[in-house]
Structures are given as C-alpha cells and as structure tokens.
Design a protein around this motif. Structure first.
Motif, mmCIF file in Angstrom:
data_model
loop_
_atom_site.group_PDB
_atom_site.id
_atom_site.type_symbol
_atom_site.label_atom_id
_atom_site.label_comp_id
_atom_site.label_asym_id
_atom_site.label_seq_id
_atom_site.Cartn_x
_atom_site.Cartn_y
_atom_site.Cartn_z
ATOM 1 N N PHE A 146 30.060 45.895 43.599
ATOM 2 C CA PHE A 146 31.148 45.591 42.674
ATOM 3 C C PHE A 146 30.667 44.852 41.422
ATOM 4 N N PHE A 147 29.357 44.806 41.200
ATOM 5 C CA PHE A 147 28.850 44.211 39.955
ATOM 6 C C PHE A 147 29.420 45.020 38.792
ATOM 7 N N GLY A 148 29.903 44.342 37.785
ATOM 8 C CA GLY A 148 30.509 44.993 36.631
ATOM 9 C C GLY A 148 31.979 45.320 36.814
ATOM 10 N N ALA A 149 32.544 44.950 37.953
ATOM 11 C CA ALA A 149 33.957 45.228 38.228
ATOM 12 C C ALA A 149 34.869 44.295 37.437
ATOM 13 N N GLU A 150 36.110 44.742 37.231
ATOM 14 C CA GLU A 150 37.124 43.874 36.635
ATOM 15 C C GLU A 150 37.518 42.823 37.665
ATOM 16 N N ARG A 151 37.662 41.596 37.217
ATOM 17 C CA ARG A 151 38.034 40.495 38.112
ATOM 18 C C ARG A 151 39.477 40.093 37.828
ATOM 19 N N HIS A 152 40.273 39.960 38.889
ATOM 20 C CA HIS A 152 41.665 39.532 38.786
ATOM 21 C C HIS A 152 41.906 38.407 39.788
ATOM 22 N N GLU A 153 42.745 37.459 39.429
ATOM 23 C CA GLU A 153 43.152 36.419 40.371
ATOM 24 C C GLU A 153 44.629 36.607 40.687
ATOM 25 N N VAL A 154 44.957 36.570 41.966
ATOM 26 C CA VAL A 154 46.319 36.814 42.428
ATOM 27 C C VAL A 154 46.690 35.723 43.424
ATOM 28 N N THR A 155 47.911 35.193 43.305
ATOM 29 C CA THR A 155 48.445 34.252 44.294
ATOM 30 C C THR A 155 49.689 34.875 44.918
ATOM 31 N N LEU A 156 49.710 34.938 46.232
ATOM 32 C CA LEU A 156 50.836 35.506 46.982
ATOM 33 C C LEU A 156 51.215 34.555 48.099
ATOM 34 N N ASP A 157 52.464 34.130 48.122
ATOM 35 C CA ASP A 157 52.961 33.243 49.178
ATOM 36 C C ASP A 157 52.073 32.006 49.353
ATOM 37 N N GLY A 158 51.490 31.527 48.267
ATOM 38 C CA GLY A 158 50.651 30.339 48.312
ATOM 39 C C GLY A 158 49.193 30.614 48.654
ATOM 40 N N TYR A 159 48.838 31.848 48.964
ATOM 41 C CA TYR A 159 47.463 32.225 49.261
ATOM 42 C C TYR A 159 46.822 32.727 47.971
ATOM 43 N N ARG A 160 45.583 32.301 47.706
ATOM 44 C CA ARG A 160 44.885 32.695 46.484
ATOM 45 C C ARG A 160 43.801 33.730 46.803
ATOM 46 N N PHE A 161 43.774 34.770 45.979
ATOM 47 C CA PHE A 161 42.811 35.852 46.156
ATOM 48 C C PHE A 161 42.131 36.163 44.828
ATOM 49 N N VAL A 162 40.894 36.648 44.902
ATOM 50 C CA VAL A 162 40.221 37.250 43.765
ATOM 51 C C VAL A 162 40.017 38.711 44.128
ATOM 52 N N VAL A 163 40.397 39.588 43.202
ATOM 53 C CA VAL A 163 40.266 41.025 43.417
ATOM 54 C C VAL A 163 39.256 41.568 42.411
ATOM 55 N N PHE A 164 38.264 42.291 42.913
ATOM 56 C CA PHE A 164 37.292 42.972 42.069
ATOM 57 C C PHE A 164 37.627 44.455 42.118
ATOM 58 N N HIS A 165 37.903 45.052 40.949
ATOM 59 C CA HIS A 165 38.323 46.452 40.859
ATOM 60 C C HIS A 165 37.258 47.246 40.121
ATOM 61 N N LYS A 166 36.752 48.282 40.787
ATOM 62 C CA LYS A 166 35.754 49.158 40.174
ATOM 63 C C LYS A 166 36.042 50.587 40.624
ATOM 64 N N GLU A 167 36.349 51.441 39.653
ATOM 65 C CA GLU A 167 36.642 52.850 39.904
ATOM 66 C C GLU A 167 37.762 52.968 40.930
ATOM 67 N N ASP A 168 37.516 53.619 42.049
ATOM 68 C CA ASP A 168 38.556 53.795 43.070
ATOM 69 C C ASP A 168 38.327 52.867 44.264
ATOM 70 N N MET A 169 37.784 51.655 43.969
ATOM 71 C CA MET A 169 37.483 50.686 45.026
ATOM 72 C C MET A 169 37.990 49.306 44.620
ATOM 73 N N ALA A 170 38.317 48.501 45.620
ATOM 74 C CA ALA A 170 38.675 47.101 45.378
ATOM 75 C C ALA A 170 38.073 46.243 46.477
ATOM 76 N N GLU A 171 37.605 45.083 46.058
ATOM 77 C CA GLU A 171 37.139 44.066 47.004
ATOM 78 C C GLU A 171 38.051 42.867 46.818
ATOM 79 N N VAL A 172 38.625 42.369 47.909
ATOM 80 C CA VAL A 172 39.529 41.224 47.864
ATOM 81 C C VAL A 172 38.879 40.075 48.615
ATOM 82 N N VAL A 173 38.805 38.919 47.948
ATOM 83 C CA VAL A 173 38.221 37.727 48.547
ATOM 84 C C VAL A 173 39.288 36.639 48.564
ATOM 85 N N ARG A 174 39.557 36.093 49.752
ATOM 86 C CA ARG A 174 40.521 34.993 49.868
ATOM 87 C C ARG A 174 39.816 33.694 49.532
#
Length: 105
Positions: free
Chosen positions: A23-51
C-alpha cells in the motif's frame, strides 16, 4: 539511559499507522465511527484498514464490521470481501487491529 530511549522509540513508533508495503503510495484517510478511530489506505481496488488506539477484549466485538464501513466510507467503493493473493492480510481472521479488503469501485 539507553533503555529509556529504546522504550520511548518503541512507544512513538506505535503511535501512527503506516501502510504495508503493498500500500505504499496509497491515499490515506482517517475515519472515526462510533468512537473508534481508523486509518484507511486506498490503492486501486484494495483497502487496508488499521484501527488506532488500545481496546479491551470486550470493546473489540464491533470492530470487524466497523472496518468494512470505514473502508467503504473512506474510498466510496463497496467492499467485496477480504483481499486475496500476495496482498492479503497476514493477520488471523477476525483481527481487530488490521484488515485488508478487495473493493468494487
């Protein structure tokens, strides 16, 4: 003194989320849902989610479903399922710290 530096270095290294090599070079997004924080790395047709942050075992139950929502919200794509192939997650199924998904955009 060296031990203190090592401890601080390890603590600081765990403070941020960094992508897996796939996921090097992926777009990085930060998302908070129900008080839980995640970082999402988006590249092409893949996503990596890190809590982010510490959770007790009791607090982890909703996390796998929230990871799917976080990936979809951050990317605007639909999650098809776990990522397969060489980029698949090395984690065990149900891991609440990291997940990788195949997307339909």
């Amino acid at each position: 003194m060296r031990r203190i530096g090592l401890v601080w270095g390890l603590l600081l290294a765990g403070c941020g989320a960094s992508p897996a090599p796939q996921f090097f070079g992926a777009e990085r997004h930060e998302v908070t849902l129900d008080g839980y924080r995640f970082v999402v790395f988006h590249k092409e047709d893949m996503a990596e989610v890190v809590r982010l942050g510490y959770l007790t075992p009791r607090q982890r139950d909703p996390v796998p479903a929230l990871m799917v929502v976080a990936a979809e919200r951050a990317t605007g794509c639909r999650v098809l399922g776990p990522l397969r192939g060489l980029a698949r997650s090395p984690s065990l199924p149900g891991d609440t710290g990291e997940a990788r998904f195949e997307l339909k955009c």
